[in-house]
Design an enzyme around this catalytic site. Structure first.
Site, PDB file in Angstrom:
ATOM      1  N   ARG A 154       9.488 -14.875  49.713  1.00  0.00           N
ATOM      2  CA  ARG A 154      10.531 -13.855  49.655  1.00  0.00           C
ATOM      3  C   ARG A 154      11.135 -13.784  48.262  1.00  0.00           C
ATOM      4  NH1 ARG A 154      14.131 -15.772  54.678  1.00  0.00           N
ATOM      5  NH2 ARG A 154      13.550 -17.769  53.741  1.00  0.00           N
ATOM      6  N   ASP A 181      14.402 -12.070  45.806  1.00  0.00           N
ATOM      7  CA  ASP A 181      15.779 -11.578  45.893  1.00  0.00           C
ATOM      8  C   ASP A 181      15.897 -10.151  45.390  1.00  0.00           C
ATOM      9  OD1 ASP A 181      16.686 -14.052  46.820  1.00  0.00           O
ATOM     10  OD2 ASP A 181      17.026 -14.800  44.778  1.00  0.00           O
ATOM     11  N   ARG A 223      16.035 -18.820  38.479  1.00  0.00           N
ATOM     12  CA  ARG A 223      17.181 -18.196  37.809  1.00  0.00           C
ATOM     13  C   ARG A 223      18.203 -19.246  37.363  1.00  0.00           C
ATOM     14  NH1 ARG A 223      19.238 -13.723  41.779  1.00  0.00           N
ATOM     15  NH2 ARG A 223      20.851 -13.566  40.153  1.00  0.00           N
TER      16      ARG A 223
END
Length: 260
Positions: free
Chosen positions: A49, A51, A196
């Site tokens: 998945r 974001d 990130r």
């Protein structure tokens, strides 16, 4: 039969990969297009998945169907119903034992970062941005400390659902082309926001706010409070999962070739 698809997408207009009540996710758009082409509902399972705002160059999904079509028809037919910023790149019939997530032995990401006193314009949303110069040597020294198996709790989002924070980072490669930096990551798996959060730390090291050895201290702390703030999603690209060769699936798509 079971089918696997390779999907590319621009993540900017969407609320991430996973289906949401709003319908504004990549999965929602893909399943809607597949249902229109197959004339029946289709439920997909993805390799990883992403974001909101994160891009995909080769997301891989699988699904089961009794609809008989040629592989190229699944590509062209589904793309007919997809918005222009999402595309099926390839389709393959796979054995029932194949699972897009569980069959993967690794995952690959790249982060594109623009170093410039002026904010991005034509590449806005497609690259991260720093206006202070980066010290490439310091960034590489800090990145090297991330390699290997570690408890990456310091780089883990609070809402992460992974069972364990221990992951093995196999590769971190830092390159530069003009004003653009590219940092490639490959691991057995990644935590939510892991890259990130790592990027926030590497940028801090590159700008001289911390020495390269600080990265090791952040890892050892096993606390999100020890690390830098989460960096922007704009420059993050999911390059795709890594599968053993026996599945005979593509390892790249043409979308790889446009990023520096």
């Amino acid at each position: 039969m079971r089918l696997a698809l390779g999907i590319s997408y621009d993540g900017r207009p969407y609320q991430g990969w996973q289906s949401q009540p709003s319908g504004q996710t990549v999965q929602d758009q893909l399943e809607r297009a597949l249902a229109l082409f197959a004339a029946r509902p289709v439920a997909t399972v993805c390799a990883g998945r992403t974001d909101a705002g994160v891009h995909g160059l080769m997301q891989v999904v699988h699904f089961d169907t009794d609809v008989q079509r040629e592989e190229f028809s699944w590509v062209r037919g589904t793309n007919r119903y997809l918005p222009p910023d999402i595309a099926v790149e390839w389709a393959r019939t796979v054995p029932d034992a194949f699972h897009s997530r569980a069959s993967a032995v690794g995952r690959r990401y790249a982060y594109l970062l623009r170093e410039s006193p002026v904010r991005p314009s034509v590449d806005a949303g497609r690259v991260g941005w720093v206006f202070r110069p980066l010290d490439g040597r310091a960034v590489r020294q800090g990145a090297a400390l991330l390699l290997g198996q570690h408890d990456f709790t310091s780089f883990r989002a609070a809402e992460c659902q992974a069972r364990s924070p221990v992951k093995t980072l196999r590769r971190v490669e830092v390159s530069q082309r003009g004003a653009y930096w590219r940092i490639d990551f490959e691991a057995d798996a990644f935590l939510h926001h892991m890259i990130r959060n790592i990027m926030g730390c590497l940028v801090a090291v590159g700008q001289g706010l911390h020495p390269p050895g600080w990265i090791g201290e952040v890892i050892a702390a096993r606390s999100r409070d020890a690390a830098a703030p989460t960096f922007a999603p704009d420059g993050l690209y999911f390059l795709g999962p890594v599968y053993p060769p026996e599945w005979n699936l593509p390892s790249r798509t043409p979308a790889y070739d446009w990023i520096p």
